[in-house]
Design an enzyme around this catalytic site. Sequence first.
Site, PDB file in Angstrom:
ATOM      1  N   ASP A 320       1.056  -1.007   0.407  1.00  0.00           N
ATOM      2  CA  ASP A 320      -0.247   0.005   0.009  1.00  0.00           C
ATOM      3  C   ASP A 320       1.150   1.330   0.067  1.00  0.00           C
ATOM      4  O   ASP A 320       2.052   1.552   0.273  1.00  0.00           O
ATOM      5  CB  ASP A 320      -0.498   0.319   1.753  1.00  0.00           C
ATOM      6  CG  ASP A 320      -2.409   0.666   1.015  1.00  0.00           C
ATOM      7  OD1 ASP A 320      -1.815   1.845   0.411  1.00  0.00           O
ATOM      8  OD2 ASP A 320      -3.479   0.995   1.707  1.00  0.00           O
ATOM      9  N   GLU A 521      -9.402   7.461   5.220  1.00  0.00           N
ATOM     10  CA  GLU A 521      -9.325   6.641   6.175  1.00  0.00           C
ATOM     11  C   GLU A 521      -8.153   7.997   6.308  1.00  0.00           C
ATOM     12  O   GLU A 521      -7.459   9.222   5.631  1.00  0.00           O
ATOM     13  CB  GLU A 521      -7.736   6.284   5.203  1.00  0.00           C
ATOM     14  CG  GLU A 521      -6.904   5.842   4.143  1.00  0.00           C
ATOM     15  CD  GLU A 521      -6.770   5.636   2.799  1.00  0.00           C
ATOM     16  OE1 GLU A 521      -6.238   5.555   2.125  1.00  0.00           O
ATOM     17  OE2 GLU A 521      -8.414   6.135   2.603  1.00  0.00           O
TER      18      GLU A 521
END
Length: 835
Positions: A320, A521
């Site tokens: 990620d 997020e």
Amino acid sequence: MTITKPRTLLVMMIAAMAMNGCSQSEQTAATNDIWPMIKSGVKDDANMEQKIADLLGSMSLEQKIAQMIQPEIRDITVEDMRQYGFGSYLNGGGAFPNNNKHATAADWIELAEKMYQASVDDSLDGSRIPTMWGTDAVHGHNNVIGATLFPHNIGLGAANNPQLIEKIAAATAQEVMVTGIDWVFAPTVAVVRDDRWGRTYEGYSEDPQIVRDYSAAIVKGLQGAVDQDFLSDKRVISTVKHFIGDGGTQGGDDQGNNITSEAELFTIHAQGYVGGLGAGAQTVMASFNSWHGEKIHGSKYLLTDVLKGKMGFDGFVVGDWNGHGQIPGCTNGNCAQAANAGLDVYMVPTDAWKPLYENLIAQVNNGTIAQSRIDDAVTRILRVKMRAGLFDKPSPANRPLSGKTEVIGSAEHRKIAKQAVRESLVLLKNKQQLLPLSPKANVLVAGLGADNIGMQSGGWSITWQGTGNQNSDFPGGTSILDGIEHTVKQAGGQVQHDLNGEFNTRPDVAIVVFGEQPYAEGNGDLDNLEYQRGNKTDLALLRKLKQAGIPVVSLFISGRPMWVNAELNASDAFVATWLPGSEGDAISDVLFANVDGSVNHDFKGKLSFSWPNNPVDNENRGDKDYSPLLPYGFGLTYSDKNTLQDDLVKQTGISQQLDDLVLFERAVKAPWSLHLQSGEQQKVMASSRESIGAVSVKTFDKDVQEDARAITFSGDELAAVRLSAAFPSDLRSFVEKAGQLQMQIKVEQSADAPLWLGMQCGDDCQGKLDIAQQLNATNEWQTLNIDLRCFAQQGVNLGQVFSPWQLSTAAPWQVSIAKLNITSEHVSTEVISCQ
């Protein structure tokens, strides 16, 4: 929070599904070993494996490392692709071709074609291996203007319809293929155990069974069935993410620490992988979080021993967003540990891709990374590319769906989205059968969310956080108001729309649309689930209408269940709409009856997340002493009797235990970093001494080595030193307990001018106090305790603090700083009060 283990029957069902097709000896071994071997149905192909081996044998080390590097479109050029031949690249949230938010489908295709042609051009790098483009298409092709935006996963979980999910995924795949993109970073299969997590809406449920079934359905929809049109011209490569445990971190902290047992890591958090890998998912994304303190990006046990070994995954693992850089001892540009742990593709946005590429080459040459590990990673990458037909397919601009812009946001896809919206709605309250409403009524529509497609779509909608959008950024989409107006006016009723609930003609009913503003997020993390804590503007609107004797229907837009007892009390009917996406008009199909009074569409949605009975505790299905306000699976239909009255508890009396929030002790604590600013210049402190313009900072020893910072302001211009983070912190619990900012400070040289202590909550959002009068110019350490309410009274949003501490001045001050923390233990002495 204690999580009880799922019933034995569920575990047996999961194991049986996972081991379908295994021999008796394999089944016994898997049952005894927690992690089963997953049989995906993707057939081994000896001829393909030989082609991969032959190609691998012809590749240089530089070409192999390039396959493992995934830069971002804002950080590379077409010429970089030609020179290095990256194995893949991505567009992150908020990245567009030509950096243009309103880039057309033709612009996306043009970039895809240029990058592809550069990757197969061997004139500079000697490689003809095609690259592939990855994108976050998490609720439709959500980065592209005009795409169909489906409800976010939390709403789809409430629908509990795997067949519908497969249709959504197939439609998404087609819209992605129109723009020449090969690969999507979906599905997210987090099993959310704490709704304070800012990515809760990316999860389908707190229950692993729905997540397992949905993962299989969405992978099948994206990639095609393994025995039918697997990775055909209408399908894209999928990514099951984020491996593993991201939905179970302590406190719901994004990128935090999961401390569950290994058995529960499988039975709760791994079920999306049982479903997704079983359906043939070709890539897995590693998670930002840690498991028992070890970053997943650096966990050889989980990435290699478990995922690739015990579970038998033969695709590749992608990282990620610079997640490898969070491994202790690593930076974004230097991290052998991730490759050794089993990471195959480094997602490395920013200009760190180049030093990472060079360092990986050097680390193979000096033996830090084994050549065999590189060969394994590249074999996996090539295997996925060959299975996807990338070596044989036409270039992106010449594929069957490329350029067919009528597919993006097509009527067929919007029809699927409307079905999803209708089935996702959950009716929580319906006093005296207020719903369904007559379309002939005089309806007042109020609230910030009524005519706001961006708000109803949430995060990951054109922009990363879903912010900065207007209705015009969603061509073809409809707001909730649009649907109400169409339904009511067509039946001969009347609609009045006013944001604040004002009206000219007394309405028969008021529909108030309110809820959370978009976030993704980091920005979405909360420490408390109370809605509009400390600023109850929406509650005031509901009460105003209720006090006027007008029946109130609340449509609550949110990315998670929230503690809304007061808002429920002030509503006659209450609907959890979640984040419905671009097709807001479908909500009116359920709210209103037909003209003859018969039900048009009944409510079908059921809670896939338990609804909280207080703002602090988080309960999940199966927990010991489970007692939510509304249980998992709750959802009224029009034939059901209402259960919630207007007397829900307003004050819980629950005291939230707060540990000190340490900002600086010996070192700056994560997630903050120390920033220097002078005028318009800024710099992050990355060494023991840093300076810029009128300010400098250096480390020195107070009690132990380098545990304090000496700050010198020259007075040449306004300068500042601050602690900053990329994402905000919620400090409201500390304010509610009369908390304080505590600072150990020593004055080395004072000035006859202000020294400002401040907090920042974003652009044009800050508060500051002149602390010069409270400082002792005695060259001795002192502790200042500053009442946090001082900052709140100056307009600081304590629910969204990006910088909890800042010193600034335009005068020649010299001070030293030791410990900084925020505490709820109120100190009565040496307090800077704002009273």
